[in-house]
Design an enzyme around this catalytic site. Structure first.
Site, short mmCIF file in Angstrom:
data_model
loop_
_atom_site.label_atom_id
_atom_site.label_comp_id
_atom_site.label_asym_id
_atom_site.label_seq_id
_atom_site.Cartn_x
_atom_site.Cartn_y
_atom_site.Cartn_z
N CYS A 40 -5.44 -2.93 8.29
CA CYS A 40 -6.64 -2.08 8.37
C CYS A 40 -7.90 -2.75 7.84
CB CYS A 40 -6.40 -0.76 7.65
SG CYS A 40 -6.22 -0.88 5.84
N CYS A 68 0.83 -1.20 0.00
CA CYS A 68 0.00 0.00 0.00
C CYS A 68 0.87 1.26 0.00
CB CYS A 68 -0.93 -0.01 1.21
SG CYS A 68 -2.07 1.38 1.28
#
EC number: 2.8.1.13
Length: 376
Positions: A202, A105
């Site tokens: 997350c 990410c």
């Protein structure tokens, strides 16, 4: 006089908030930005009041911005995040590898998204709350360890491009975590000091990645059920629940007892097999790393370079010799390294500097002393 305009990535936590504070005090013009990467509840988790992407965290970031007098915006990148990071996460597990979505990410989503928005907002720089440093030397932007070695996050930044690094500010790299907490208290942000930090991925509800895979991949259990647990010599010793639910180095949760401690030493996705072995059998003498991003040195072709190489985030690192062969880095360890998981990031260090890194393709057993003399 303002030093320049900076787009600061703000999660609502203490690190990114103090990043904005420090740059504000240094004379930069700040724009705060909070990314919404994932809807935690829609992915199967319980209502989440704190942590990445929650409404509370967005409000916390906005409150800091209001307090310091700079604008705050929200950037919704859920579609891009899902198409790239989530898709990679599931496909890697289905291939028998162990993904590292946070590094992926950083490299392919957050930095790119920040820089695109920075351009639209006429921001020369972007900034994050990572505990690491960047310097410019010999025409290269070099990432190095942060002052606080317990919080150092240089490992997570190996994949950031030279162009992106040239526009990145990391003000926390010269501080320790206790120093950041003290700054927050002194500047009137005591609520940030007591706010809990999130260490989970997350988009994984309650740290249950098995449940996440089952929900994301249709008929997953039917596809992978009935696989075999085997020993290193191929002896079948039991049946597993599905190879994507295991990772190299795993000991707990195997659901099998052999009378002595065993670990996952290899995952053979093509055979639906999970290989088990002792701790000694878990060790590997080297590995192949691909999809390289070289930092300090742009190219190591034809060179032999000593390094300390990390094979996971919390790995202290091991002495290793690097040999680059095209787009593959051959890594030879001085001593056997345990639990080298294909799919994880490998990062090469020279002192505190990040030489570069890549993704672990495969590991091998071939004692390095047959090729090199390591000084221990």
């Amino acid at each position: 006089m303002k030093k320049g305009r900076v787009l600061v990535a703000m999660s609502g936590g203490i690190d990114s908030s103090i990043t904005a504070l420090l740059l504000h005090e240094q004379g930069y013009e700040i724009v705060g930005l909070t990314m919404k990467t994932w809807d935690y509840v829609s992915s199967g988790g319980r209502k989440k009041e704190t942590g990445c992407c929650s409404l509370d965290s967005i409000n916390d970031a906005r409150n800091v911005a209001v307090s310091l007098g700079f604008p705050h915006i929200i950037l919704d990148i859920r579609e891009e995040f899902g198409d790239y990071v989530i898709s990679n996460f599931t496909s890697e597990y289905l291939a028998g590898r162990t993904p590292n979505p946070c590094v992926l990410c950083n490299t392919h989503i957050k930095w790119d998204a920040l820089l695109r928005r920075a351009d639209k907002l006429n921001c020369e720089y972007i900034a994050t709350g990572h505990y690491a440093n960047i310097r410019h030397e010999n025409g290269r932007y070099i990432v190095s360890r942060g002052k606080d070695l317990n919080k150092d996050q240089s490992y997570a930044l190996w994949g950031v491009s030279q162009e992106s690094l040239s526009r990145t500010l990391l003000p926390l790299g010269v501080f320790t975590k206790p120093e950041i907490r003290e700054i927050a208290s002194q500047r009137g942000f005591k609520e940030l000091v007591t706010k809990s930090e999130s260490y989970e991925i997350c988009f994984i509800p309650d740290n249950d990645y098995r449940g996440f895979l089952k929900r994301r991949v249709d008929n997953l259990e039917e596809q992978v059920k009935g696989g075999e647990f085997v020993l290193e010599d191929g002896t079948v010793v039991g049946h597993h629940e599905g190879y994507p639910f295991y990772t190299v180095g795993q000991r707990k949760g195997l659901g099998i007892t052999l009378g002595y401690p065993v670990y996952v030493t290899e995952i053979q996705a093509d055979k639906n097999r999970v290989v088990l072995g002792t701790f000694d059998e878990l060790a590997r003498d080297g590995m192949y790393v691909h999809k390289l991003n070289m930092g300090k040195y742009p190219d190591l072709q034809g060179r032999r370079l000593d390094s300390v190489t990390k094979v996971r985030y919390n790995d202290p690192g091991s002495p290793a010799v690097l040999e680059q062969d095209g787009d593959i880095m051959k890594v030879f360890f001085g001593k056997g390294v345990h639990a080298i998981a294909p799919g994880q990031a490998a990062v090469f260090y020279e002192g505190d500097d990040v030489i570069g890194g890549g993704w672990i393709k495969a590991s091998f057993k071939q004692p390095a002393f047959k090729k090199y003399n390591f000084s221990q």
